[in-house]
Design a protein around this motif. Structure first.
Motif, PDB file in Angstrom:
ATOM      1  N   LEU A   1       0.842  -1.199   0.000  1.00 24.76           N
ATOM      2  CA  LEU A   1       0.000   0.000   0.000  1.00 24.76           C
ATOM      3  C   LEU A   1       0.874   1.245   0.000  1.00 24.76           C
ATOM      4  CD1 LEU A   1      -2.671  -0.913   2.718  1.00 24.76           C
ATOM      5  CD2 LEU A   1      -2.885  -1.073   0.243  1.00 24.76           C
ATOM      6  N   ASP A   2       0.676   2.100  -1.022  1.00 23.16           N
ATOM      7  CA  ASP A   2       1.464   3.326  -1.106  1.00 23.16           C
ATOM      8  C   ASP A   2       0.587   4.504  -0.678  1.00 23.16           C
ATOM      9  OD1 ASP A   2       3.393   5.150  -1.611  1.00 23.16           O
ATOM     10  OD2 ASP A   2       3.603   4.725  -3.758  1.00 23.16           O
ATOM     11  N   GLU A   3       0.899   5.107   0.441  1.00 21.38           N
ATOM     12  CA  GLU A   3       0.131   6.244   0.968  1.00 21.38           C
ATOM     13  C   GLU A   3      -1.373   5.979   0.936  1.00 21.38           C
ATOM     14  OE1 GLU A   3       1.791   8.587   2.198  1.00 21.38           O
ATOM     15  OE2 GLU A   3       3.739   8.478   1.226  1.00 21.38           O
ATOM     16  N   PRO A   4      -1.836   4.944   1.606  1.00 21.15           N
ATOM     17  CA  PRO A   4      -3.270   4.631   1.483  1.00 21.15           C
ATOM     18  C   PRO A   4      -4.177   5.701   2.080  1.00 21.15           C
ATOM     19  CG  PRO A   4      -2.271   3.323   3.201  1.00 21.15           C
ATOM     20  CD  PRO A   4      -1.149   4.017   2.495  1.00 21.15           C
ATOM     21  N   PHE A   5      -3.638   6.586   2.911  1.00 24.11           N
ATOM     22  CA  PHE A   5      -4.516   7.558   3.582  1.00 24.11           C
ATOM     23  C   PHE A   5      -4.711   8.841   2.790  1.00 24.11           C
ATOM     24  CE2 PHE A   5      -2.344   5.099   6.901  1.00 24.11           C
ATOM     25  CZ  PHE A   5      -3.441   4.437   7.402  1.00 24.11           C
ATOM     26  N   ALA A   6      -3.885   9.013   1.758  1.00 20.71           N
ATOM     27  CA  ALA A   6      -4.001  10.258   0.992  1.00 20.71           C
ATOM     28  C   ALA A   6      -5.423  10.420   0.503  1.00 20.71           C
ATOM     29  CB  ALA A   6      -3.032  10.237  -0.188  1.00 20.71           C
ATOM     30  N   GLU A   7      -5.956  11.627   0.599  1.00 18.82           N
ATOM     31  CA  GLU A   7      -7.271  11.994   0.049  1.00 18.82           C
ATOM     32  C   GLU A   7      -8.451  11.410   0.806  1.00 18.82           C
ATOM     33  OE1 GLU A   7      -6.351  10.117  -3.476  1.00 18.82           O
ATOM     34  OE2 GLU A   7      -5.255  11.774  -4.349  1.00 18.82           O
ATOM     35  N   LEU A   8      -8.211  10.622   1.857  1.00 15.42           N
ATOM     36  CA  LEU A   8      -9.331  10.004   2.555  1.00 15.42           C
ATOM     37  C   LEU A   8      -9.817  10.884   3.699  1.00 15.42           C
ATOM     38  CD1 LEU A   8      -8.288   6.266   2.842  1.00 15.42           C
ATOM     39  CD2 LEU A   8      -9.749   7.373   1.150  1.00 15.42           C
ATOM     40  N   ASP A   9     -11.137  10.878   3.937  1.00 16.45           N
ATOM     41  CA  ASP A   9     -11.653  11.556   5.114  1.00 16.45           C
ATOM     42  C   ASP A   9     -11.538  10.631   6.331  1.00 16.45           C
ATOM     43  OD1 ASP A   9     -13.659   9.737   4.834  1.00 16.45           O
ATOM     44  OD2 ASP A   9     -15.115  11.152   4.036  1.00 16.45           O
ATOM     45  N   ASP A  10     -11.914  11.133   7.510  1.00 14.44           N
ATOM     46  CA  ASP A  10     -11.666  10.379   8.738  1.00 14.44           C
ATOM     47  C   ASP A  10     -12.339   9.016   8.744  1.00 14.44           C
ATOM     48  OD1 ASP A  10     -10.225  12.531   9.442  1.00 14.44           O
ATOM     49  OD2 ASP A  10     -11.752  13.418  10.736  1.00 14.44           O
ATOM     50  N   ALA A  11     -13.561   8.978   8.213  1.00 12.59           N
ATOM     51  CA  ALA A  11     -14.288   7.708   8.216  1.00 12.59           C
ATOM     52  C   ALA A  11     -13.516   6.663   7.416  1.00 12.59           C
ATOM     53  CB  ALA A  11     -15.683   7.913   7.621  1.00 12.59           C
ATOM     54  N   ALA A  12     -12.999   7.069   6.276  1.00 20.59           N
ATOM     55  CA  ALA A  12     -12.292   6.116   5.431  1.00 20.59           C
ATOM     56  C   ALA A  12     -10.949   5.732   6.031  1.00 20.59           C
ATOM     57  CB  ALA A  12     -12.103   6.707   4.030  1.00 20.59           C
ATOM     58  N   VAL A  13     -10.299   6.668   6.716  1.00 25.80           N
ATOM     59  CA  VAL A  13      -9.036   6.348   7.372  1.00 25.80           C
ATOM     60  C   VAL A  13      -9.252   5.225   8.393  1.00 25.80           C
ATOM     61  CG1 VAL A  13      -7.310   7.226   8.982  1.00 25.80           C
ATOM     62  CG2 VAL A  13      -7.956   8.587   6.986  1.00 25.80           C
ATOM     63  N   ALA A  14     -10.363   5.304   9.110  1.00 27.35           N
ATOM     64  CA  ALA A  14     -10.670   4.263  10.091  1.00 27.35           C
ATOM     65  C   ALA A  14     -10.862   2.915   9.407  1.00 27.35           C
ATOM     66  CB  ALA A  14     -11.922   4.655  10.873  1.00 27.35           C
ATOM     67  N   LEU A  15     -11.488   2.935   8.231  1.00 31.93           N
ATOM     68  CA  LEU A  15     -11.687   1.679   7.496  1.00 31.93           C
ATOM     69  C   LEU A  15     -10.354   1.054   7.107  1.00 31.93           C
ATOM     70  CD1 LEU A  15     -14.637   2.629   5.115  1.00 31.93           C
ATOM     71  CD2 LEU A  15     -14.662   0.927   6.935  1.00 31.93           C
ATOM     72  N   VAL A  16      -9.396   1.894   6.680  1.00 39.24           N
ATOM     73  CA  VAL A  16      -8.086   1.344   6.321  1.00 39.24           C
ATOM     74  C   VAL A  16      -7.448   0.689   7.539  1.00 39.24           C
ATOM     75  CG1 VAL A  16      -5.783   1.875   5.473  1.00 39.24           C
ATOM     76  CG2 VAL A  16      -7.745   3.040   4.501  1.00 39.24           C
ATOM     77  N   HIS A  17      -7.532   1.382   8.682  1.00 36.91           N
ATOM     78  CA  HIS A  17      -6.960   0.800   9.907  1.00 36.91           C
ATOM     79  C   HIS A  17      -7.604  -0.546  10.221  1.00 36.91           C
ATOM     80  CE1 HIS A  17      -3.999   3.529  11.468  1.00 36.91           C
ATOM     81  NE2 HIS A  17      -4.747   4.569  11.086  1.00 36.91           N
ATOM     82  N   ALA A  18      -8.904  -0.630  10.080  1.00 29.78           N
ATOM     83  CA  ALA A  18      -9.577  -1.898  10.354  1.00 29.78           C
ATOM     84  C   ALA A  18      -9.096  -2.985   9.398  1.00 29.78           C
ATOM     85  CB  ALA A  18     -11.097  -1.712  10.233  1.00 29.78           C
ATOM     86  N   SER A  19      -8.924  -2.617   8.106  1.00 26.28           N
ATOM     87  CA  SER A  19      -8.452  -3.603   7.132  1.00 26.28           C
ATOM     88  C   SER A  19      -7.059  -4.083   7.486  1.00 26.28           C
ATOM     89  CB  SER A  19      -8.428  -2.997   5.729  1.00 26.28           C
ATOM     90  OG  SER A  19      -9.725  -2.782   5.276  1.00 26.28           O
ATOM     91  N   LEU A  20      -6.208  -3.152   7.909  1.00 20.68           N
ATOM     92  CA  LEU A  20      -4.850  -3.549   8.279  1.00 20.68           C
ATOM     93  C   LEU A  20      -4.893  -4.518   9.450  1.00 20.68           C
ATOM     94  CD1 LEU A  20      -2.877  -0.187   8.008  1.00 20.68           C
ATOM     95  CD2 LEU A  20      -2.900  -2.116   6.426  1.00 20.68           C
ATOM     96  N   ALA A  21      -5.730  -4.208  10.436  1.00 15.74           N
ATOM     97  CA  ALA A  21      -5.805  -5.069  11.618  1.00 15.74           C
ATOM     98  C   ALA A  21      -6.267  -6.465  11.231  1.00 15.74           C
ATOM     99  CB  ALA A  21      -6.750  -4.441  12.644  1.00 15.74           C
ATOM    100  N   SER A  22      -7.268  -6.553  10.341  1.00 17.04           N
ATOM    101  CA  SER A  22      -7.760  -7.895  10.045  1.00 17.04           C
ATOM    102  C   SER A  22      -6.753  -8.654   9.183  1.00 17.04           C
ATOM    103  CB  SER A  22      -9.149  -7.853   9.416  1.00 17.04           C
ATOM    104  OG  SER A  22      -9.101  -7.178   8.204  1.00 17.04           O
ATOM    105  N   ALA A  23      -6.010  -7.961   8.321  1.00 15.35           N
ATOM    106  CA  ALA A  23      -4.964  -8.656   7.561  1.00 15.35           C
ATOM    107  C   ALA A  23      -3.932  -9.226   8.520  1.00 15.35           C
ATOM    108  CB  ALA A  23      -4.310  -7.698   6.569  1.00 15.35           C
ATOM    109  N   ARG A  24      -3.550  -8.427   9.497  1.00 10.49           N
ATOM    110  CA  ARG A  24      -2.571  -8.904  10.470  1.00 10.49           C
ATOM    111  C   ARG A  24      -3.119 -10.130  11.203  1.00 10.49           C
ATOM    112  NH1 ARG A  24      -2.263  -5.341  15.562  1.00 10.49           N
ATOM    113  NH2 ARG A  24      -4.366  -6.180  15.475  1.00 10.49           N
TER     114      ARG A  24
END
Ligand code: HEM
Ligand SMILES: Nc1ncnc2c1ncn2[C@@H]1O[C@H](COP(=O)(O)OP(=O)(O)OP(=O)(O)O)[C@@H](O)[C@H]1O
Ligand SMILES: Nc1ncnc2c1ncn2[C@@H]1O[C@H](COP(=O)(O)OP(=O)(O)OP(=O)(O)O)[C@@H](O)[C@H]1O
Ligand SMILES: [Mg+2]
Ligand SMILES: [Mg+2]
Lengths: 211, 233, 219, 211, 219
Positions: free
Chosen positions: A156-179
């Protein structure tokens, strides 16, 4: 070890962009940090096989998911069509039968695509051509591939760019479940200090070298 | 509410009466062209194609002139009705240019021995056709209401030079095509019944053009309104 | 190669969504044939050696235009990277585009051919043979042009570079296709078929060559 | 009031992207917030005169500086050449003689451009063509225009995207000095809560409307 | 209009930095003239009516190529928006590109013309008059093509749409330029100058028209 760069040197144009870089990516979340122009994007592209190494080696696993700097969706097709295309293509070309089966066919696949679209807040825009989306919506569409094509290795290259707070939280959740699944994820990012909490390992580079 | 309903009903009344008038005109013109007018001294019966060919060409000129005026109107005032008129007349103009080309080709086969030949009027007509097809393509490519109207209007203004070029082209070089027989400085040179038939055909075609135009403009304005109403939804 | 059909379907779907691309390619062929005929004069343009040559030149440029357009779409937002990063992505991309673009160019060629026949008042002695020539002649065009477009993908001056690379490579193909079509026009069945056979060989060679080097050519 | 949208409606494609939006920008920093797809970018483009209004009015001042979503530098030229071009063009076309004089000519102008390049950390990359820069470096180059062409009205679309922490601090400093000069700045951003501290006024929009 | 020279200088600097664009345009003209000459046969291609026509068609397509390239560069990273948002930006962009592209196309035309003379072994009766014809004929090309490229800026199928829009609009110009050059080839000084006068008129009309509508045409 899922993938690694060893003594990697990349020369682009007149400049050595990576110099003798070692980078190991194992299960869990690995974070690649560095200031602007450090070489993060280039390191990810090298791992994805998109940039040739002048020296050193790169172990690319057969299947990987690379979500680059830009959203990589084909203009002219809708979000749903893009997601469907990628899942189908991966299912066809993957050498692991179990994996292609898991990607689903027909109804199951459509259901998973629909679920991903809903989760990333794109239900109203799923059937619009991607070039009509806003920058953040397009980024979300690209990240929806995390749900439709999970993979042993994700870059993932800069996955947070351009995202609002709600979407940033979704990325964090995805990272956690991948781990939690035991998959490997490599995230390149300059800021977002909260990534450190989830990161198994943090690399810092500057000017193409470990820093 | 009442006013729009009123306007709606008066618009459909205009459309209906224009439709009926076009139908009547077409009937009268057909009878005159096929029965009443005499066959040509040299060409015989095929000459009757003229009553389709020439009115089509002239109606196309008229439509493209309206495209020009409406395009300038849009660029000047940005009032949407001008864009609707422009697209309606461009489509009608392309339709009638196509009709003139086809009728001309059919006429050319028996008289000149070929479907198509390379001489100024035919080439310039084909070029005019391609240019307005380009106009319509340009419109169809862009979906943004305002941007599309502006882009198209630029072409609509520029493309009008085709009309004089096509009209004057017969006077260049050794044209095979008929020289002006009706629209010429010293008056029409033609049999009286033929001329009368041609005039009636031209009137009928103009009526059909007006009828198509009113219907197409109504369609376009309602489309525009639907897009604008998306903001309420 | 199993991904090729998916890529082709994606390509054709995006095209079908906006058939204006096809429409403009046809208008382009018509405009080119029109203007070239005006220039060389109608008598010359109708000759059975010249008319097919004009046709194939126009079709070659139309092929360049649709191929460039197809890759331009791919470059927006780096869409191409996503395919290239998939296993077997490069080959699937080449083969898929080859299928889709050959189909598109064939359609453009059919409509453009009918237009040219009407515009130049040609008589087609052997329509079946002409169809065979067009069908076979149309495959080699994208096989070569795709590679050239891919090679120049992110280079400046691409628009001019592609014809420069493609025209010499396709010269044998243009000669064979012109002869196959010209003999079909003038009624020489065996001659036309012989040249069509050569066209088939050229198409096969270029397609196989393209598949072999696509992996390295597509950056 | 330096600029304003009044009852602005923008239709793009089949969709009303702004609906009856009112927005006033006065001296100081105004922040425009909203989730992905809210219409922030479109509002800025409307103010910059790049998108036509279907209804409503927009008061565009003669001179403004618009730094959009993408870095807007011409590929093929170096960073320095790009900056020089913009300063010169603004100096020539501006109707305010005092302003064109302030932009400087010859030596003074070159010195100011050099200073901006140094401040944004691009000294080593100033004479490389912009297409060879990394995403963050290109964004920095674009933001350097804040120093070379300060303006009565500046429109910034997501200025923090792709920037590392050092560069984010530079943007904050630029915003503060613009406010102190009494210039107007409109910043569109979804996150970056710390913007609120400097903001004179905060607008929130969603789905093209005030929210 | 004071910004026009700055835009032109920027354009020419970017071109000079990478002269590959110019080089490919010249190669493009040469390839087109060559292939068209092969098709129509050398005797026909050398005729004083056909050779200049081939030349101007090639130059028209080269003009389309360099103009498209110039705007493609402008679209990368939305560079064009920065100019359009400046006061007077639209007019400066049009006029600046007109100057720069006319200069580029003139250079391409000179080299391409010398190449064609060498390739077809032409004898140029009145070189001075030919130069005048090329110089004047070269202005109208970008004046029209820039508008067409600008109108189709972010549209799909642009590559095919631009020729469709430009060729009909430039037909009078092509006819006049072909005649002016053809008569210079065959030695008719007054005839050539008369057509060159028409070329000047066309160039002025199109340039003024372009400047007038550029503000609305460039989105
Ligand atoms: C495809 C072939 C043809 C095309 C594209 C064509 C086009 C046109 C056009 C555009 C006009 C309107 C001219 C004006 O008034 O400005 C026209 C008029 C006319 N055409 Fe044709 N034409 C074609 C074939 C023919 C043929 C074969 C004939 C008869 C032998 C013919 C006879 C006429 C006549 C008599 C007029 C009316 C001229 C006048 O009174 O001004 N056309 N044609
Ligand atoms: N060219 C277009 N055609 C149609 N709709 C569009 C177009 N551009 C944007 N939109 C739509 O307009 C809305 C607003 O887009 P805009 O880019 O202004 O949002 P934004 O607030 O800047 O979002 P982000 O935070 O993602 O950048 C979105 O729903 C988007 O889908
Ligand atoms: N195509 C190229 N040619 C030459 N140099 C390049 C090229 N692409 C990148 N570089 C250089 O390589 C270095 C690293 O670039 P890269 O994009 O990998 O950085 P990054 O760490 O991703 O930066 P950012 O945080 O800005 O995205 C930069 O100094 C950049 O100037
Ligand atoms: Mg990066
Ligand atoms: Mg935005």
């Amino acid at each position: 070890m899922i993938t690694a760069l060893r003594g990697a040197t990349v020369i682009l144009g007149d400049r050595a962009v990576l110099r003798d870089l070692d980078l190991e990516v194992g299960p869990g979340v690995t974070v690649l940090r560095g200031p602007n122009g450090a070489g993060k994007t280039t390191a990810l592209r090298a791992l994805a096989g998109l940039v040739p190494l002048a020296r050193g080696t790169c172990e690319v696993p057969f299947d990987l998911l690379y979500l680059g700097h830009r959203p990589q969706m084909l203009h002219g097709l809708t979000v749903r069509e893009n997601l469907r295309f990628f899942t189908e293509l991966r299912g066809r070309t993957s050498r692991a039968p179990a994996y292609s089966a898991a990607l689903g066919v027909g109804g199951a696949r459509e259901a998973r695509i629909g679920g991903a679209i809903g989760r990333w807040g794109l239900s109203a825009d799923a059937d619009r051509p991607v070039e009509r989306l806003s920058a953040g919506q397009r980024r979300r569409a690209s990240l929806a591939r995390l749900d439709t094509e999970w993979c042993g290795l994700t870059l993932l290259d800069e996955p947070f760019a351009e995202l609002d707070d709600a979407a940033v939280a979704l990325v964090h959740a995805s990272l956690a479940s991948a781990r939690d699944r035991g998959d490997a994820v490599l995230v390149a990012s300059h800021g977002h200090a909260d990534l450190d909490e989830i990161a198994g390992r943090i690399y810092r580079i500057d000017d193409g070298r470990a820093a | 509410m009442t006013t729009t309903a009123l306007r709606g009903s008066s618009a459909s009344w205009i459309r209906l009466s224009l439709g009926l008038a076009s139908l009547a005109g077409a009937l009268v013109a057909s009878v005159m062209a096929l029965v009443w007018a005499p066959p040509d001294a040299n060409q015989g019966e095929v000459q009757r194609i003229m009553y389709v060919h020439v009115p089509s060409a002239w109606t196309a000129y008229l439509a493209f002139a309206i495209v020009f005026v409406a395009s300038a109107g849009w660029l000047w005032t940005r009032r949407r009705i001008f864009d609707a008129i422009a697209v309606a007349s461009a489509e009608i103009g392309v339709l009638f240019t196509g009709l003139a080309l086809v009728a001309g080709s059919i006429w050319a086969k028996p008289t000149w021995g070929v479907w198509w030949t390379w001489e100024p009027r035919l080439i310039t007509t084909a070029v005019m056709f391609v240019m307005y097809v380009g106009y319509l393509l340009l419109r169809s490519l862009s979906a943004d209401v305002e941007g599309r109207a502006t882009r198209a209007a630029v072409i609509g203004v520029v493309a009008v030079v085709n009309i004089p070029i096509v009209h004057l082209s017969v006077t260049w070089m050794n044209a095979l095509h008929q020289l002006p027989t009706v629209l010429r400085p010293d008056g029409p040179a033609m049999d009286g019944r033929m001329l009368a038939t041609l005039i009636v055909s031209v009137l009928a075609f103009t009526l059909i053009c007006a009828w198509l135009m009113v219907a197409r403009v109504a369609l376009e304005t309602s489309r525009q309104e639907r897009v604008l109403d998306a903001r309420g939804a | 190669m199993r991904g090729a059909w998916l890529v082709a379907a994606r390509e054709l779907r995006a095209d079908a969504r906006h058939p204006d691309g096809f429409a403009t390619a046809v208008t382009f062929v018509a405009a080119l044939v029109l203007i070239e005929s005006i220039v060389v004069g109608p008598q010359v343009a109708r000759e059975t050696t010249v008319a097919p040559a004009l046709y194939w030149i126009a079709l070659l440029f139309a092929a360049i235009v649709v191929t460039t357009r197809s890759f331009d779409r791919e470059l927006a937002d780096d869409a191409i990277d996503a395919v290239l990063a998939l296993p077997g992505g490069r080959d699937a991309l080449y083969a898929g585009k080859l299928i889709a673009l050959a189909a598109t160019i064939a359609a453009v060629g059919l409509v453009g051919g009918v237009l040219q026949i009407a515009l130049l008042d040609l008589t087609l002695a052997l329509p079946g043979h002409a169809l065979v020539a067009v069908a076979l002649g149309v495959i080699a065009l994208p096989a070569v042009v795709i590679i050239d477009v891919a090679l120049t993908l992110r280079l400046r001056g691409r628009a001019a570079l592609v014809p420069v690379l493609a025209v010499p490579a396709l010269l044998p193909q243009l000669v064979a296709a012109t002869n196959a079509l010209g003999l079909a026009l003038s009624g020489d069945a065996t001659g036309s078929l012989a040249w069509s056979g050569l066209l088939l060989a050229i198409a096969l060679v270029y397609a196989v060559l393209g598949l072999t080097i696509a992996g390295t050519a597509i950056e």
